[in-house]
Write a protein that holds these residues in place. Structure first.
Motif, PDB file in Angstrom:
ATOM      1  N   TYR A   1       1.662  -2.736  -3.267  1.00 24.93           N
ATOM      2  CA  TYR A   1       2.595  -3.455  -2.384  1.00 24.93           C
ATOM      3  C   TYR A   1       3.698  -2.619  -2.219  1.00 24.93           C
ATOM      4  CZ  TYR A   1       5.247  -7.143  -0.047  1.00 24.93           C
ATOM      5  OH  TYR A   1       5.986  -7.873   0.604  1.00 24.93           O
ATOM      6  N   ARG A   2       4.382  -2.130  -3.169  1.00 27.13           N
ATOM      7  CA  ARG A   2       5.547  -1.276  -2.792  1.00 27.13           C
ATOM      8  C   ARG A   2       5.180   0.095  -2.172  1.00 27.13           C
ATOM      9  NH1 ARG A   2       6.543  -2.216  -8.385  1.00 27.13           N
ATOM     10  NH2 ARG A   2       6.312  -0.393  -8.836  1.00 27.13           N
ATOM     11  N   MET A   3       4.103   0.390  -2.350  1.00 31.58           N
ATOM     12  CA  MET A   3       3.649   1.864  -1.692  1.00 31.58           C
ATOM     13  C   MET A   3       3.480   1.375  -0.155  1.00 31.58           C
ATOM     14  SD  MET A   3       0.975   3.681  -4.069  1.00 31.58           S
ATOM     15  CE  MET A   3       0.364   4.853  -2.980  1.00 31.58           C
ATOM     16  N   ARG A   4       2.706   0.058   0.213  1.00 30.04           N
ATOM     17  CA  ARG A   4       2.646  -0.372   1.348  1.00 30.04           C
ATOM     18  C   ARG A   4       3.766  -0.490   2.101  1.00 30.04           C
ATOM     19  NH1 ARG A   4       2.427  -5.136   4.097  1.00 30.04           N
ATOM     20  NH2 ARG A   4       0.811  -5.728   5.525  1.00 30.04           N
ATOM     21  N   MET A   5       4.894  -0.960   1.544  1.00 26.85           N
ATOM     22  CA  MET A   5       5.982  -1.336   2.255  1.00 26.85           C
ATOM     23  C   MET A   5       6.873  -0.067   2.355  1.00 26.85           C
ATOM     24  SD  MET A   5       5.882  -4.568   2.951  1.00 26.85           S
ATOM     25  CE  MET A   5       7.501  -4.613   3.725  1.00 26.85           C
ATOM     26  N   LYS A   6       6.609   0.850   1.500  1.00 33.27           N
ATOM     27  CA  LYS A   6       7.202   2.232   1.796  1.00 33.27           C
ATOM     28  C   LYS A   6       6.871   2.728   3.186  1.00 33.27           C
ATOM     29  CE  LYS A   6       7.744   6.692  -0.200  1.00 33.27           C
ATOM     30  NZ  LYS A   6       6.645   7.859  -0.699  1.00 33.27           N
ATOM     31  N   PHE A   7       5.374   2.776   3.141  1.00 39.26           N
ATOM     32  CA  PHE A   7       4.834   3.490   4.334  1.00 39.26           C
ATOM     33  C   PHE A   7       5.401   2.784   5.735  1.00 39.26           C
ATOM     34  CE2 PHE A   7       1.813   5.328   1.511  1.00 39.26           C
ATOM     35  CZ  PHE A   7       2.028   6.559   1.883  1.00 39.26           C
ATOM     36  N   ILE A   8       5.369   1.468   5.629  1.00 42.58           N
ATOM     37  CA  ILE A   8       5.610   0.636   7.022  1.00 42.58           C
ATOM     38  C   ILE A   8       7.109   0.799   7.187  1.00 42.58           C
ATOM     39  CG2 ILE A   8       6.248  -1.568   7.592  1.00 42.58           C
ATOM     40  CD1 ILE A   8       3.645  -2.853   6.021  1.00 42.58           C
ATOM     41  N   ASN A   9       8.084   0.748   6.212  1.00 40.29           N
ATOM     42  CA  ASN A   9       9.508   1.298   6.535  1.00 40.29           C
ATOM     43  C   ASN A   9       9.837   2.617   7.170  1.00 40.29           C
ATOM     44  OD1 ASN A   9      10.502  -1.199   5.647  1.00 40.29           O
ATOM     45  ND2 ASN A   9      10.572  -0.591   3.668  1.00 40.29           N
ATOM     46  N   SER A  10       8.785   3.327   6.671  1.00 40.55           N
ATOM     47  CA  SER A  10       8.875   4.981   7.232  1.00 40.55           C
ATOM     48  C   SER A  10       8.399   5.002   8.397  1.00 40.55           C
ATOM     49  CB  SER A  10       8.101   5.961   6.070  1.00 40.55           C
ATOM     50  OG  SER A  10       8.537   5.844   4.963  1.00 40.55           O
ATOM     51  N   ILE A  11       7.538   4.359   8.795  1.00 41.14           N
ATOM     52  CA  ILE A  11       6.869   4.268  10.310  1.00 41.14           C
ATOM     53  C   ILE A  11       8.115   3.663  11.117  1.00 41.14           C
ATOM     54  CG2 ILE A  11       5.017   3.127  11.625  1.00 41.14           C
ATOM     55  CD1 ILE A  11       3.177   3.335   9.324  1.00 41.14           C
ATOM     56  N   LEU A  12       8.511   2.618  10.703  1.00 37.97           N
ATOM     57  CA  LEU A  12       9.591   2.098  11.437  1.00 37.97           C
ATOM     58  C   LEU A  12      10.644   3.017  11.873  1.00 37.97           C
ATOM     59  CD1 LEU A  12       9.560  -1.725  10.027  1.00 37.97           C
ATOM     60  CD2 LEU A  12       8.513  -1.002  12.173  1.00 37.97           C
ATOM     61  N   GLU A  13      11.458   3.738  10.788  1.00 38.13           N
ATOM     62  CA  GLU A  13      12.088   4.480  10.955  1.00 38.13           C
ATOM     63  C   GLU A  13      11.692   5.843  11.961  1.00 38.13           C
ATOM     64  OE1 GLU A  13      13.169   5.847   7.185  1.00 38.13           O
ATOM     65  OE2 GLU A  13      14.018   3.864   6.405  1.00 38.13           O
ATOM     66  N   LEU A  14      10.529   6.299  11.860  1.00 42.23           N
ATOM     67  CA  LEU A  14      10.124   7.247  12.489  1.00 42.23           C
ATOM     68  C   LEU A  14      10.110   6.692  14.095  1.00 42.23           C
ATOM     69  CD1 LEU A  14       9.053  10.211  12.503  1.00 42.23           C
ATOM     70  CD2 LEU A  14       6.747   9.644  11.918  1.00 42.23           C
ATOM     71  N   ASN A  15       9.438   5.474  14.249  1.00 41.82           N
ATOM     72  CA  ASN A  15       9.324   5.041  15.630  1.00 41.82           C
ATOM     73  C   ASN A  15      10.892   4.954  16.257  1.00 41.82           C
ATOM     74  OD1 ASN A  15       6.557   4.781  15.378  1.00 41.82           O
ATOM     75  ND2 ASN A  15       6.763   2.545  14.931  1.00 41.82           N
ATOM     76  N   GLU A  16      11.750   4.605  15.576  1.00 41.26           N
ATOM     77  CA  GLU A  16      13.090   4.400  16.102  1.00 41.26           C
ATOM     78  C   GLU A  16      13.535   5.885  16.478  1.00 41.26           C
ATOM     79  OE1 GLU A  16      16.091   2.122  13.839  1.00 41.26           O
ATOM     80  OE2 GLU A  16      14.608   0.692  13.339  1.00 41.26           O
ATOM     81  N   LEU A  17      13.145   6.985  15.560  1.00 42.34           N
ATOM     82  CA  LEU A  17      13.657   8.361  16.090  1.00 42.34           C
ATOM     83  C   LEU A  17      12.933   8.843  17.369  1.00 42.34           C
ATOM     84  CD1 LEU A  17      13.955   9.830  12.623  1.00 42.34           C
ATOM     85  CD2 LEU A  17      15.595   9.259  14.158  1.00 42.34           C
ATOM     86  N   LEU A  18      11.643   8.323  17.372  1.00 42.48           N
ATOM     87  CA  LEU A  18      10.631   8.720  18.512  1.00 42.48           C
ATOM     88  C   LEU A  18      10.906   8.207  19.830  1.00 42.48           C
ATOM     89  CD1 LEU A  18       7.449   9.246  16.733  1.00 42.48           C
ATOM     90  CD2 LEU A  18       8.760  10.976  17.596  1.00 42.48           C
ATOM     91  N   LEU A  19      11.354   6.988  19.782  1.00 43.24           N
ATOM     92  CA  LEU A  19      11.513   6.093  20.911  1.00 43.24           C
ATOM     93  C   LEU A  19      12.445   6.552  22.036  1.00 43.24           C
ATOM     94  CD1 LEU A  19      10.282   3.650  22.113  1.00 43.24           C
ATOM     95  CD2 LEU A  19      12.045   2.227  21.181  1.00 43.24           C
ATOM     96  N   PRO A  20      13.497   7.121  21.611  1.00 41.23           N
ATOM     97  CA  PRO A  20      14.607   7.829  22.593  1.00 41.23           C
ATOM     98  C   PRO A  20      13.985   8.845  23.237  1.00 41.23           C
ATOM     99  CG  PRO A  20      15.491   7.113  20.679  1.00 41.23           C
ATOM    100  CD  PRO A  20      14.285   6.838  20.461  1.00 41.23           C
ATOM    101  N   LYS A  21      13.304   9.742  22.583  1.00 44.40           N
ATOM    102  CA  LYS A  21      12.766  10.978  22.898  1.00 44.40           C
ATOM    103  C   LYS A  21      11.490  10.758  23.950  1.00 44.40           C
ATOM    104  CE  LYS A  21      12.662  14.882  20.338  1.00 44.40           C
ATOM    105  NZ  LYS A  21      12.128  15.841  19.469  1.00 44.40           N
ATOM    106  N   ILE A  22      10.842   9.752  23.558  1.00 40.31           N
ATOM    107  CA  ILE A  22       9.802   9.241  24.390  1.00 40.31           C
ATOM    108  C   ILE A  22      10.226   8.958  25.724  1.00 40.31           C
ATOM    109  CG2 ILE A  22       7.668   7.651  24.836  1.00 40.31           C
ATOM    110  CD1 ILE A  22       7.310   8.325  21.808  1.00 40.31           C
ATOM    111  N   ARG A  23      11.266   7.872  25.705  1.00 41.23           N
ATOM    112  CA  ARG A  23      11.743   7.318  26.859  1.00 41.23           C
ATOM    113  C   ARG A  23      12.361   8.474  27.897  1.00 41.23           C
ATOM    114  NH1 ARG A  23      14.830   2.138  24.178  1.00 41.23           N
ATOM    115  NH2 ARG A  23      13.039   0.857  24.423  1.00 41.23           N
ATOM    116  N   GLY A  24      13.117   9.488  27.121  1.00 40.19           N
ATOM    117  CA  GLY A  24      13.788  10.770  28.012  1.00 40.19           C
ATOM    118  C   GLY A  24      12.487  11.409  28.764  1.00 40.19           C
ATOM    119  N   ILE A  25      11.271  11.821  28.083  1.00 37.78           N
ATOM    120  CA  ILE A  25      10.154  12.544  28.506  1.00 37.78           C
ATOM    121  C   ILE A  25       9.917  11.684  29.471  1.00 37.78           C
ATOM    122  CG2 ILE A  25       7.827  13.088  28.141  1.00 37.78           C
ATOM    123  CD1 ILE A  25       8.835  13.689  25.360  1.00 37.78           C
ATOM    124  N   MET A  26       9.608  10.163  29.583  1.00 35.71           N
ATOM    125  CA  MET A  26       9.209   9.556  30.703  1.00 35.71           C
ATOM    126  C   MET A  26       9.907   9.393  31.636  1.00 35.71           C
ATOM    127  SD  MET A  26       7.625   6.175  28.415  1.00 35.71           S
ATOM    128  CE  MET A  26       7.425   5.143  29.681  1.00 35.71           C
TER     129      MET A  26
END
Length: 138
Positions: free
Chosen positions: A79-104
């Motif tokens: 369960y802790r590993m699953r939550m770690k991956f989910i949180n890491s994905i959310l953090e990465l998405n927050e970093l990628l979103l501005p870059k993707i919006r800029g490209i768009m």
């Protein structure tokens, strides 16, 4: 860990692997954006969407089982590993979103310029009457 339901534990282990794959796929997308490998992004984003859909379907099965005794599962390693991956994905998405919006935004501006240029060139088209004479067929 004998007090845990074996079926739920099996679903949880599968979910961990799904989120691990999602995280790795998201990291690869970030690398592609960093290297401006735009030709492969659409295909990669489509694969990412498929992985997210599969994880979502799996969660529909898993989450009700975890809710039965959530405090006990919160201490489970999987369960802790699953939550770690989910949180890491959310953090990465927050970093990628501005870059993707800029490209768009840049892509949209370039498309607007191309469309404007095409419209300008259309203004130079010869009238149909003149075109017949140039063909050489009477």
């Amino acid at each position: 860990m004998s007090g845990f339901n074996a079926q739920t534990e099996k679903l949880l282990a599968f979910s961990v692997e799904q989120y691990r794959e999602l995280y790795q796929h998201s990291q690869k997308l970030a690398q592609m954006l960093g290297k401006s490998e735009f030709s492969r992004i659409q295909e990669h984003a489509s694969e990412l969407q498929q992985l997210q859909s599969a994880a979502s379907r799996q969660d529909e099965l898993l989450l009700p089982l975890l809710k039965i005794d959530l405090p006990a599962w919160e201490g489970h390693t999987l369960y802790r590993m699953r939550m770690k991956f989910i949180n890491s994905i959310l953090e990465l998405n927050e970093l990628l979103l501005p870059k993707i919006r800029g490209i768009m935004a840049v892509t949209s501006a370039e498309l607007d310029q191309l469309h404007g240029g095409r419209m300008a060139l259309a203004g130079y088209a010869m009238p149909k009457a003149d075109q017949r004479g140039l063909r050489g067929v009477g």
